[in-house]
Design a protein around this motif. Sequence first.
Motif, short mmCIF file in Angstrom:
data_model
loop_
_atom_site.label_atom_id
_atom_site.label_comp_id
_atom_site.label_asym_id
_atom_site.label_seq_id
_atom_site.Cartn_x
_atom_site.Cartn_y
_atom_site.Cartn_z
N PRO A 44 0.85 -1.10 -0.07
CA PRO A 44 -0.07 0.01 0.06
C PRO A 44 0.91 1.16 -0.05
CG PRO A 44 0.01 -1.06 2.11
CD PRO A 44 0.66 -1.81 1.27
N VAL A 45 0.13 2.26 -0.66
CA VAL A 45 0.92 3.71 -0.65
C VAL A 45 -0.17 4.60 -0.11
CG1 VAL A 45 1.84 5.41 -2.09
CG2 VAL A 45 2.62 3.13 -2.57
N ALA A 46 -0.03 5.17 0.94
CA ALA A 46 -1.14 6.16 1.63
C ALA A 46 -1.03 7.37 1.05
CB ALA A 46 -0.77 6.30 3.41
N GLU A 47 0.06 7.87 0.63
CA GLU A 47 0.37 9.29 0.15
C GLU A 47 -0.47 9.74 -1.07
OE1 GLU A 47 3.88 8.17 2.62
OE2 GLU A 47 2.42 7.19 1.14
N ARG A 48 -0.89 10.71 -1.26
CA ARG A 48 -1.35 11.22 -2.53
C ARG A 48 -0.28 11.57 -3.22
NH1 ARG A 48 -6.67 12.58 -2.35
NH2 ARG A 48 -6.48 14.17 -4.28
N GLU A 51 0.73 15.21 -5.16
CA GLU A 51 1.07 16.07 -4.45
C GLU A 51 2.62 15.95 -3.91
OE1 GLU A 51 -1.68 16.18 -1.18
OE2 GLU A 51 -3.41 16.52 -2.18
N LEU A 52 3.38 14.96 -4.30
CA LEU A 52 4.65 14.88 -3.89
C LEU A 52 5.56 15.27 -4.99
CD1 LEU A 52 4.71 11.39 -2.28
CD2 LEU A 52 4.39 13.32 -1.05
N SER A 53 6.52 15.90 -4.38
CA SER A 53 7.70 16.15 -5.57
C SER A 53 8.48 15.22 -6.01
CB SER A 53 8.87 17.33 -4.70
OG SER A 53 9.56 16.36 -3.88
N TYR A 54 9.05 15.33 -7.33
CA TYR A 54 9.86 14.16 -7.69
C TYR A 54 10.87 13.68 -6.81
CZ TYR A 54 12.75 11.94 -11.11
OH TYR A 54 13.40 11.15 -12.10
N LYS A 78 6.63 -18.48 2.74
CA LYS A 78 5.10 -19.21 2.81
C LYS A 78 4.47 -19.69 1.41
CE LYS A 78 3.88 -16.15 6.81
NZ LYS A 78 2.72 -15.17 7.08
N LYS A 79 4.93 -19.19 0.20
CA LYS A 79 4.45 -19.73 -1.06
C LYS A 79 3.09 -19.20 -1.39
CE LYS A 79 8.21 -22.38 -1.42
NZ LYS A 79 9.15 -21.73 -2.42
N PHE A 80 2.87 -18.10 -0.52
CA PHE A 80 1.34 -17.39 -0.96
C PHE A 80 1.33 -15.99 -0.31
CE2 PHE A 80 0.58 -19.37 3.40
CZ PHE A 80 -0.01 -18.16 4.00
N LEU A 81 0.61 -15.23 -0.69
CA LEU A 81 0.22 -13.78 -0.44
C LEU A 81 -0.97 -13.78 0.61
CD1 LEU A 81 1.28 -11.76 -3.22
CD2 LEU A 81 2.10 -11.59 -1.04
N GLU A 82 -0.91 -13.16 1.81
CA GLU A 82 -1.95 -12.96 2.51
C GLU A 82 -2.76 -11.51 2.40
OE1 GLU A 82 -0.18 -13.25 6.30
OE2 GLU A 82 -0.68 -15.52 6.42
N LYS A 83 -1.79 -10.62 1.68
CA LYS A 83 -2.24 -9.13 1.69
C LYS A 83 -3.12 -8.89 0.27
CE LYS A 83 1.57 -6.73 3.66
NZ LYS A 83 2.35 -5.73 3.77
N GLU A 84 -4.24 -8.15 0.60
CA GLU A 84 -5.17 -7.91 -0.70
C GLU A 84 -4.54 -6.99 -1.63
OE1 GLU A 84 -8.05 -9.55 -1.08
OE2 GLU A 84 -7.47 -10.76 0.92
N VAL A 85 -4.85 -7.21 -2.79
CA VAL A 85 -4.66 -5.82 -3.81
C VAL A 85 -4.95 -4.53 -3.23
CG1 VAL A 85 -5.15 -5.18 -5.95
CG2 VAL A 85 -4.90 -7.56 -5.77
N GLN A 86 -4.12 -3.65 -3.31
CA GLN A 86 -4.36 -2.16 -2.70
C GLN A 86 -5.01 -1.26 -3.90
OE1 GLN A 86 -3.62 -1.51 0.42
NE2 GLN A 86 -3.52 -3.80 0.54
N GLU A 87 -5.60 -0.44 -3.43
CA GLU A 87 -6.38 0.61 -4.23
C GLU A 87 -5.18 1.46 -4.99
OE1 GLU A 87 -8.87 2.23 -6.80
OE2 GLU A 87 -9.42 0.82 -5.41
N ARG A 88 -4.23 1.89 -4.18
CA ARG A 88 -3.16 2.95 -4.38
C ARG A 88 -1.83 1.82 -3.81
NH1 ARG A 88 -3.46 7.74 -1.70
NH2 ARG A 88 -4.93 8.24 -3.12
N SER A 89 -0.96 1.57 -4.74
CA SER A 89 0.08 0.56 -4.58
C SER A 89 1.32 1.06 -4.98
CB SER A 89 -0.18 -0.74 -5.03
OG SER A 89 0.05 -0.90 -6.45
N TYR A 90 2.37 0.12 -4.98
CA TYR A 90 3.69 0.21 -5.20
C TYR A 90 3.84 0.66 -6.73
CZ TYR A 90 8.75 -0.58 -5.26
OH TYR A 90 10.18 -0.76 -5.57
N LEU A 91 2.97 -0.16 -7.16
CA LEU A 91 2.97 0.06 -8.91
C LEU A 91 2.48 1.40 -9.31
CD1 LEU A 91 1.26 -3.33 -10.43
CD2 LEU A 91 3.50 -2.32 -10.63
#
Length: 367
Positions: A44-48, A51-54, A78-91
């Motif tokens: 997850p990425v919480a920041e907008r 609004e951030l500089s480069y 663990k061979k699996f992911l517990e976390k859900e897809v995030q609305e705003r993510s690292y991608l």
Amino acid sequence: MIFNRLLIAEEVNKDPELRKRLEWYFLVLEKKVPSKINIAIRIPVAERLEELSYEELWKLHEEKSKEFKELREEVLDKKFLEKEVQERSYLDLKIEIVKRIIKSCILCERKCRIDREKEIGFCRVDKIRVSEYFLHYGEELPLIPSGTIFFTGCNFKCVYCQNWSISQYPENGEEVNYIDLANMQERLYRLGAKNINWVGGEPIPNLLEILKSMKEVAKRNINIPQLWNSNMYLTEESMKILLDVIDIWLPDFKYGNNQCALKYSLVPNYFEIITRNLLMLKGESVIIRHLVLPGHVECCSKRVLEWIAKNLPEVVVNIMDQYHPDYLVLSTDKYLEIRRRVSEREMLEVYRYADSLGLYWKEISLY
């Protein structure tokens, strides 16, 4: 022919040494772990971001990259992911950074520093265009069938280019957007592709739409290795963006010195840039391609292989004999020294040299 290559690939892919060298790729391919984009979209990425500089975006990217590495280790355990897809993510963070980069483009080491939405740089790519996409059975054995997406345009000017009709003429393709690219990936996946092979030309001018399509594919819960098939003339910024989304790398290592690179591909500072980028791939699944040029065994082939043996002995190497005179080599008399095929003697010399260096190449190069 295709059936025979698939049978050979099935046997070659059982080789423990190959599987060790391409470990992450085979784990994703066999659905034992999620692909990197499916990990990145869960950070997850919480920041907008707008609004951030480069500079703030890159600082955040460094933090999220550490989170990515931790989550990847957790996945391996663990061979699996517990976390859900995030609305705003690292991608999304990567997408926002590339949006800023193309306003003064430094995606490749040409560093044209133009606004790609208004101007055309050295690669001559204005719109994102795809020449064709299909299941490719002519790639390296562990990759076939490869879900290949061919972009037009390139940041190199190779005088012997065998794909010159698309690399040097970006307009020779169909204009697409990220949804089109996502649909292509899904179709190739459903047809049985073992990976999504981003190639051209050169894929780097299209990085923004590629990343946006990756996000769309991850949202569709498609788990397929992402492959970067490139001349590797990328900036460090582009490398950092790609490292946490690409599952297997297929870099070219064309020349053993800067003089040959400048003469035949119009590329300055080639050796320093390519080796810097290859060193950033330590620990990744990598198949380095080297195309042997006629008359360039000593100045290029041996120097390339020596560098790999010294710095990245753990990678897979494909020593390629496919060179044939094409494009400007045939239409002008400026390059008569390479207006011939590579001889059998030259290839044998390169093969023997690779053996003397202890490189892993035969299983990939001789089919």
